[in-house]
Each structure stands twice: as structure tokens, then as C-alpha cells.
Design a protein around this motif. Structure first.
Motif, PDB file in Angstrom:
ATOM      1  N   PRO A   1      31.956  28.939 -64.286  1.00 37.52           N
ATOM      2  CA  PRO A   1      31.032  27.842 -64.589  1.00 37.52           C
ATOM      3  C   PRO A   1      31.753  26.588 -65.088  1.00 37.52           C
ATOM      4  O   PRO A   1      32.889  26.642 -65.570  1.00 37.52           O
ATOM      5  CB  PRO A   1      30.137  28.438 -65.681  1.00 37.52           C
ATOM      6  N   ASN A   2      31.054  25.462 -64.986  1.00 40.42           N
ATOM      7  CA  ASN A   2      31.583  24.155 -65.396  1.00 40.42           C
ATOM      8  C   ASN A   2      30.742  23.592 -66.549  1.00 40.42           C
ATOM      9  O   ASN A   2      30.116  22.545 -66.430  1.00 40.42           O
ATOM     10  CB  ASN A   2      31.560  23.190 -64.215  1.00 40.42           C
ATOM     11  N   THR A   3      30.723  24.292 -67.655  1.00 34.85           N
ATOM     12  CA  THR A   3      29.900  23.858 -68.789  1.00 34.85           C
ATOM     13  C   THR A   3      30.348  22.483 -69.285  1.00 34.85           C
ATOM     14  O   THR A   3      31.543  22.228 -69.442  1.00 34.85           O
ATOM     15  CB  THR A   3      29.984  24.876 -69.936  1.00 34.85           C
ATOM     16  N   LEU A   4      29.369  21.617 -69.529  1.00 36.25           N
ATOM     17  CA  LEU A   4      29.621  20.290 -70.092  1.00 36.25           C
ATOM     18  C   LEU A   4      28.956  20.203 -71.451  1.00 36.25           C
ATOM     19  O   LEU A   4      27.763  20.493 -71.595  1.00 36.25           O
ATOM     20  CB  LEU A   4      29.068  19.189 -69.188  1.00 36.25           C
ATOM     21  N   ASP A   5      29.718  19.817 -72.468  1.00 36.96           N
ATOM     22  CA  ASP A   5      29.215  19.621 -73.828  1.00 36.96           C
ATOM     23  C   ASP A   5      29.746  18.267 -74.281  1.00 36.96           C
ATOM     24  O   ASP A   5      30.935  18.120 -74.570  1.00 36.96           O
ATOM     25  CB  ASP A   5      29.706  20.755 -74.728  1.00 36.96           C
ATOM     26  N   LEU A   6      28.871  17.258 -74.329  1.00 37.09           N
ATOM     27  CA  LEU A   6      29.319  15.873 -74.503  1.00 37.09           C
ATOM     28  C   LEU A   6      28.330  15.094 -75.359  1.00 37.09           C
ATOM     29  O   LEU A   6      27.116  15.183 -75.152  1.00 37.09           O
ATOM     30  CB  LEU A   6      29.478  15.225 -73.129  1.00 37.09           C
ATOM     31  N   PHE A   7      28.865  14.359 -76.312  1.00 38.76           N
ATOM     32  CA  PHE A   7      28.076  13.393 -77.083  1.00 38.76           C
ATOM     33  C   PHE A   7      28.421  11.985 -76.616  1.00 38.76           C
ATOM     34  O   PHE A   7      29.601  11.660 -76.428  1.00 38.76           O
ATOM     35  CB  PHE A   7      28.400  13.476 -78.572  1.00 38.76           C
ATOM     36  N   GLN A   8      27.381  11.149 -76.466  1.00 37.32           N
ATOM     37  CA  GLN A   8      27.638   9.711 -76.346  1.00 37.32           C
ATOM     38  C   GLN A   8      26.857   8.990 -77.424  1.00 37.32           C
ATOM     39  O   GLN A   8      25.655   9.228 -77.622  1.00 37.32           O
ATOM     40  CB  GLN A   8      27.286   9.132 -74.983  1.00 37.32           C
ATOM     41  N   ILE A   9      27.574   8.104 -78.119  1.00 34.60           N
ATOM     42  CA  ILE A   9      27.028   7.376 -79.261  1.00 34.60           C
ATOM     43  C   ILE A   9      27.250   5.892 -79.030  1.00 34.60           C
ATOM     44  O   ILE A   9      28.350   5.487 -78.646  1.00 34.60           O
ATOM     45  CB  ILE A   9      27.728   7.840 -80.556  1.00 34.60           C
ATOM     46  N   TRP A  10      26.218   5.098 -79.232  1.00 35.83           N
ATOM     47  CA  TRP A  10      26.327   3.648 -79.101  1.00 35.83           C
ATOM     48  C   TRP A  10      26.377   3.039 -80.499  1.00 35.83           C
ATOM     49  O   TRP A  10      25.465   3.241 -81.316  1.00 35.83           O
ATOM     50  CB  TRP A  10      25.149   3.066 -78.343  1.00 35.83           C
ATOM     51  N   LEU A  11      27.443   2.296 -80.756  1.00 35.31           N
ATOM     52  CA  LEU A  11      27.639   1.599 -82.027  1.00 35.31           C
ATOM     53  C   LEU A  11      27.500   0.105 -81.778  1.00 35.31           C
ATOM     54  O   LEU A  11      28.199  -0.448 -80.919  1.00 35.31           O
ATOM     55  CB  LEU A  11      29.029   1.932 -82.588  1.00 35.31           C
ATOM     56  N   ASN A  12      26.614  -0.532 -82.504  1.00 36.90           N
ATOM     57  CA  ASN A  12      26.359  -1.956 -82.289  1.00 36.90           C
ATOM     58  C   ASN A  12      27.565  -2.796 -82.703  1.00 36.90           C
ATOM     59  O   ASN A  12      28.379  -2.381 -83.542  1.00 36.90           O
ATOM     60  CB  ASN A  12      25.128  -2.385 -83.084  1.00 36.90           C
ATOM     61  N   LEU A  13      27.682  -3.958 -82.098  1.00 43.77           N
ATOM     62  CA  LEU A  13      28.663  -4.960 -82.500  1.00 43.77           C
ATOM     63  C   LEU A  13      27.945  -6.079 -83.243  1.00 43.77           C
ATOM     64  O   LEU A  13      26.828  -6.466 -82.865  1.00 43.77           O
ATOM     65  CB  LEU A  13      29.373  -5.550 -81.281  1.00 43.77           C
ATOM     66  N   PRO A  14      28.546  -6.634 -84.286  1.00 40.55           N
ATOM     67  CA  PRO A  14      27.941  -7.795 -84.948  1.00 40.55           C
ATOM     68  C   PRO A  14      27.998  -9.015 -84.036  1.00 40.55           C
ATOM     69  O   PRO A  14      28.771  -9.059 -83.077  1.00 40.55           O
ATOM     70  CB  PRO A  14      28.817  -7.973 -86.189  1.00 40.55           C
ATOM     71  N   LYS A  15      27.193 -10.001 -84.345  1.00 38.54           N
ATOM     72  CA  LYS A  15      27.087 -11.198 -83.507  1.00 38.54           C
ATOM     73  C   LYS A  15      28.447 -11.822 -83.215  1.00 38.54           C
ATOM     74  O   LYS A  15      28.732 -12.216 -82.081  1.00 38.54           O
ATOM     75  CB  LYS A  15      26.183 -12.226 -84.198  1.00 38.54           C
ATOM     76  N   LYS A  16      29.311 -11.862 -84.212  1.00 36.13           N
ATOM     77  CA  LYS A  16      30.608 -12.513 -84.034  1.00 36.13           C
ATOM     78  C   LYS A  16      31.499 -11.791 -83.027  1.00 36.13           C
ATOM     79  O   LYS A  16      32.458 -12.379 -82.512  1.00 36.13           O
ATOM     80  CB  LYS A  16      31.336 -12.615 -85.376  1.00 36.13           C
ATOM     81  N   SER A  17      31.187 -10.523 -82.725  1.00 36.67           N
ATOM     82  CA  SER A  17      32.040  -9.731 -81.838  1.00 36.67           C
ATOM     83  C   SER A  17      31.368  -9.344 -80.530  1.00 36.67           C
ATOM     84  O   SER A  17      31.975  -8.643 -79.718  1.00 36.67           O
ATOM     85  CB  SER A  17      32.489  -8.451 -82.563  1.00 36.67           C
ATOM     86  N   LYS A  18      30.159  -9.793 -80.304  1.00 40.47           N
ATOM     87  CA  LYS A  18      29.425  -9.325 -79.130  1.00 40.47           C
ATOM     88  C   LYS A  18      30.050  -9.783 -77.813  1.00 40.47           C
ATOM     89  O   LYS A  18      29.855  -9.128 -76.786  1.00 40.47           O
ATOM     90  CB  LYS A  18      27.955  -9.758 -79.207  1.00 40.47           C
ATOM     91  N   LEU A  19      30.781 -10.864 -77.825  1.00 38.80           N
ATOM     92  CA  LEU A  19      31.365 -11.375 -76.583  1.00 38.80           C
ATOM     93  C   LEU A  19      32.893 -11.270 -76.586  1.00 38.80           C
ATOM     94  O   LEU A  19      33.568 -12.036 -75.891  1.00 38.80           O
ATOM     95  CB  LEU A  19      30.921 -12.817 -76.348  1.00 38.80           C
ATOM     96  N   VAL A  20      33.427 -10.308 -77.333  1.00 34.36           N
ATOM     97  CA  VAL A  20      34.874 -10.070 -77.263  1.00 34.36           C
ATOM     98  C   VAL A  20      35.223  -9.489 -75.896  1.00 34.36           C
ATOM     99  O   VAL A  20      34.363  -9.028 -75.141  1.00 34.36           O
ATOM    100  CB  VAL A  20      35.346  -9.110 -78.377  1.00 34.36           C
ATOM    101  N   ASP A  21      36.501  -9.511 -75.562  1.00 34.62           N
ATOM    102  CA  ASP A  21      36.937  -8.944 -74.291  1.00 34.62           C
ATOM    103  C   ASP A  21      36.673  -7.439 -74.266  1.00 34.62           C
ATOM    104  O   ASP A  21      36.846  -6.750 -75.275  1.00 34.62           O
ATOM    105  CB  ASP A  21      38.436  -9.176 -74.081  1.00 34.62           C
ATOM    106  N   PRO A  22      36.270  -6.912 -73.109  1.00 34.93           N
ATOM    107  CA  PRO A  22      36.087  -5.456 -72.990  1.00 34.93           C
ATOM    108  C   PRO A  22      37.399  -4.721 -73.265  1.00 34.93           C
ATOM    109  O   PRO A  22      38.489  -5.251 -73.038  1.00 34.93           O
ATOM    110  CB  PRO A  22      35.633  -5.263 -71.538  1.00 34.93           C
ATOM    111  N   HIS A  23      37.246  -3.500 -73.721  1.00 29.06           N
ATOM    112  CA  HIS A  23      38.426  -2.733 -74.144  1.00 29.06           C
ATOM    113  C   HIS A  23      38.075  -1.260 -74.106  1.00 29.06           C
ATOM    114  O   HIS A  23      36.924  -0.884 -74.335  1.00 29.06           O
ATOM    115  CB  HIS A  23      38.800  -3.153 -75.573  1.00 29.06           C
ATOM    116  N   PHE A  24      39.053  -0.419 -73.761  1.00 27.90           N
ATOM    117  CA  PHE A  24      38.828   1.002 -73.987  1.00 27.90           C
ATOM    118  C   PHE A  24      40.104   1.693 -74.413  1.00 27.90           C
ATOM    119  O   PHE A  24      41.214   1.262 -74.093  1.00 27.90           O
ATOM    120  CB  PHE A  24      38.159   1.663 -72.766  1.00 27.90           C
TER     121      PHE A  24
END
Length: 338
Positions: A126-149
Motif C-alpha cells: 500500500p501507499n499510505t499518505l499521512d500529511l498535514f498542510q497548514i496555512w500561516l498568514n503573512l502580515p501586510k508588510k510581507s504579503k508581496l515578498v518574493d516567493p520562496h520555498f
């Protein structure tokens, strides 16, 4: 304790968090000829499959389950893949495969498109998947920073072990947020709300064996804290019994005594942080401060300002034999198993 509510999907979150979900899919053995599902799909609503009809979902995928190309702006995604694998591709020309304890931290900032597909690598089990995805907000001053990972590989993760009076050991995986006197996890991006220690952002996964006790340490006033009891039978908070699949909204200024009073292991996700005291305007994958900024996000996306999608399909996957890796926008590559 402020309140106990049933655990919903997606989880209900408090600022600075926007969204949290736990994907637990018991995928069957895959195909030898491709990395898609090797099972009948007639019970599944292809393109929008979230009903878990056979113990697993296709989500927005058609052959390979997952989330083909889609945009984001104005926040960060933190993806902890505890079991199985996720293949990532994006409009920064970055790509990767992560899983089995790895965590990806992606900042959408001014805008990025990415895909998250769940390749069915195993054809003999089997190919069990156990994954969390969490969205953390950015403050206004950082909302348009360059994308990054960035990748936080499993080998870099911090698991704090706390032994109680009975010798039972509770393990706390600290994705972000250092426990006093313990090792610090890999730091978040510099523009993240989590980067400022005064914001007391914490993402912890707490694992307790039967009969274990442990106290969640207190935090300063003004900090939001929620615990999500997602696996196990029952716990006790002080003298209050709590059943599985419950969310606890608690006073972070008070030490929180936990006890696993069931016969199986307990797992709890904790999200904590100082709220971002700014208005939130959200439409799907765009999170800004005003409706005008949301309209601008749609316009920018349609104008091609979220980068170029150079991949041959909307939901690409790596070859079966490809090990875990990350290729960053600057061409640099990481191989944690090398």
C-alpha cells in the motif's frame, strides 16, 4: 480551557493561522506502469474527490491523486508529509520530492503557482499518505515578498523526549517554536510571522503512549493556542475527559496538563501564535487585507505575473526511482539521502 469542539475538516484555526487539514489516505498498491491509482475509480468524483469512498481520495487529480497546478498569494504553506510522498513543482522552476517525515515551507508572497501530487510509488504494498498542510498568514508588510520555498528534511527535525514519573516518554516534534532548554528547529524564512520570536508561533506534533502524562508549557498573554486531538482513544486535560476527534481552544498562559487515559497511542497537533491584528480578505487561494487587493490578485494571476509554468502537464510527477530531493529556483539541488 476555553472550549472543546468537534474536530472538523478542515480544522478550525485561529490567527495567525488560516487553514489546517490532515490528509490520511490508505491508497492501495499502485501500478507497475505508471504512478497513478491502480484501482477502480467509479466511486470517486474525479476532479473534486474528497468523500473518502474507499479509504482514500483523488482530490483534484485524475490519474495521480493530489492537487495539480493552482495559485497562491499572501501567505505561507507548511506541509508535513509524515508517510508517503509528495511531488512538488512550481512556477519558480523549482521542484522536489519529499516524504516520510520531511516538511516543506513555501512562501507564496506576491504570487506563485505550484502542484502537489501524491505518486503511488509502491506497486507491491500500500501507499499510505499521512500529511498535514497548514496555512500561516503573512502580515501586510510581507504579503508581496518574493516567493520562496525551503525543505526541512526529516533528518533535521527536532523530537523532544519528555519522561514522566512513570517512565512514559512523550515525544514532541517541533516544526517551529523552540521548547525552553531544548534544541531549536530549523528557522523559518526571515519574512515569516514565525521568524519573530515575540510572536511565539509554534507548530508541534505531540505523541503520547498509553498512561503518559505531560504538561504543555505556558506562553505569554495574547497568544492563541489550539490543540487538535486527531489520533488515539481518549485523553484527560486536568480532570476533563476529552474524546478523539476534538479540538481544544485553550488559555495559552496556563500550563496544560495532558494525560493519555486510553489503551493506544495518542497524537495531537498544536498550533499557537500571536494573532496578526490586521483585516483578512480571502478568496480561495488568495489572502490579502482588502477586497481590492483580492481583485488585483486575480488580475495579476490572469496577466501571468505568478511566474511561468514550464512543466509539461498541470500535475507532473517524478520518476518512480527518483529519491527525495529539492531543486531550488537558483538551480541548487539537495539530496538528503546522499
Amino acid at each position: 480551557m476555553q472550549k472543546i469542539i468537534p474536530l472538523r475538516v478542515p480544522f478550525q484555526t485561529q490567527s495567525p493561522f488560516l487553514f489546517a487539514v490532515h490528509h490520511l489516505d490508505y491508497y492501495p498498491p499502485g501500478s507497475r506502469s505508471h504512478l497513478g491509482i491502480n484501482a477502480p475509480l467509479h466511486n470517486h468524483s474525479i476532479g473534486m474527490d474528497f468523500g473518502n469512498p474507499d479509504g482514500w481520495n483523488m482530490y483534484h487529480g485524475e490519474k495521480v491523486p493530489g492537487f495539480p497546478q493552482h495559485p497562491h498569494r499572501g501567505f505561507e504553506t507548511i506541509t508535513l508529509c509524515r508517510k508517503g510522498f509528495c511531488d512538488h513543482h512550481d512556477s519558480m522552476n523549482a521542484a522536489g520530492r519529499f516524504g516520510n517525515g520531511d516538511c516543506q515551507w513555501m512562501t507564496a508572497g506576491r504570487g506563485v503557482c505550484h502542484s502537489e501530487m501524491f505518486p503511488q510509488i509502491n506497486y507491491d504494498k500500500p501507499n499510505t499518505l499521512d500529511l498535514f498542510q497548514i496555512w500561516l498568514n503573512l502580515p501586510k508588510k510581507s504579503k508581496l515578498v518574493d516567493p520562496h520555498f525551503a525543505m526541512h528534511w526529516a533528518s533535521e527535525s527536532v523530537h523532544v523526549k519528555m519522561r514522566d514519573a512513570k517512565g512514559k516518554v512523550t515525544s514532541i516534534e517541533t516544526i517551529v517554536g523552540q521548547m525552553q532548554g531544548q534544541a531549536a528547529p530549523k528557522p523559518p524564512p526571515s519574512h515569516s510571522w514565525a521568524a519573530d520570536k515575540d510572536n511565539h508561533v509554534a507548530i508541534w506534533v505531540i505523541t503520547m503512549p498509553p498512561e503518559a502524562t505531560w504538561e504543555v508549557p505556558s506562553a505569554p498573554p495574547g497568544i492563541n493556542r489550539s490543540l487538535y486531538f486527531f489520533s488515539g482513544e481518549k485523553i484527560r486535560i486536568g480532570e476533563v475527559p476529552v474524546s478523539k476527534h476534538s479540538q481544544l481552544v485553550v488559555d495559552a498562559t496556563a500550563v496544560l496538563p495532558l494525560e493519555n487515559c486510553g489503551s493506544s497511542e495518542v497524537e495531537i497537533l498544536m498550533l499557537q501564535g500571536k494573532p496578526i491584528d490586521e483585516p483578512v480578505a480571502q478568496h480561495g487561494p488568495f489572502v490579502m487585507n482588502t477586497t481590492e487587493e483580492i481583485r488585483q490578485a486575480f488580475q495579476d494571476y490572469r496577466s501571468g505575473m505568478f511566474g511561468d509554468w514550464t512543466w509539461s502537464e498541470d500535475g507532473p510527477v517524478q520518476e518512480r526511482s527518483r529519491p527525495r530531493f529539492a531543486r531550488y529556483p537558483d538551480g541548487r539541488e539537495e539530496y538528503p539521502d546522499a
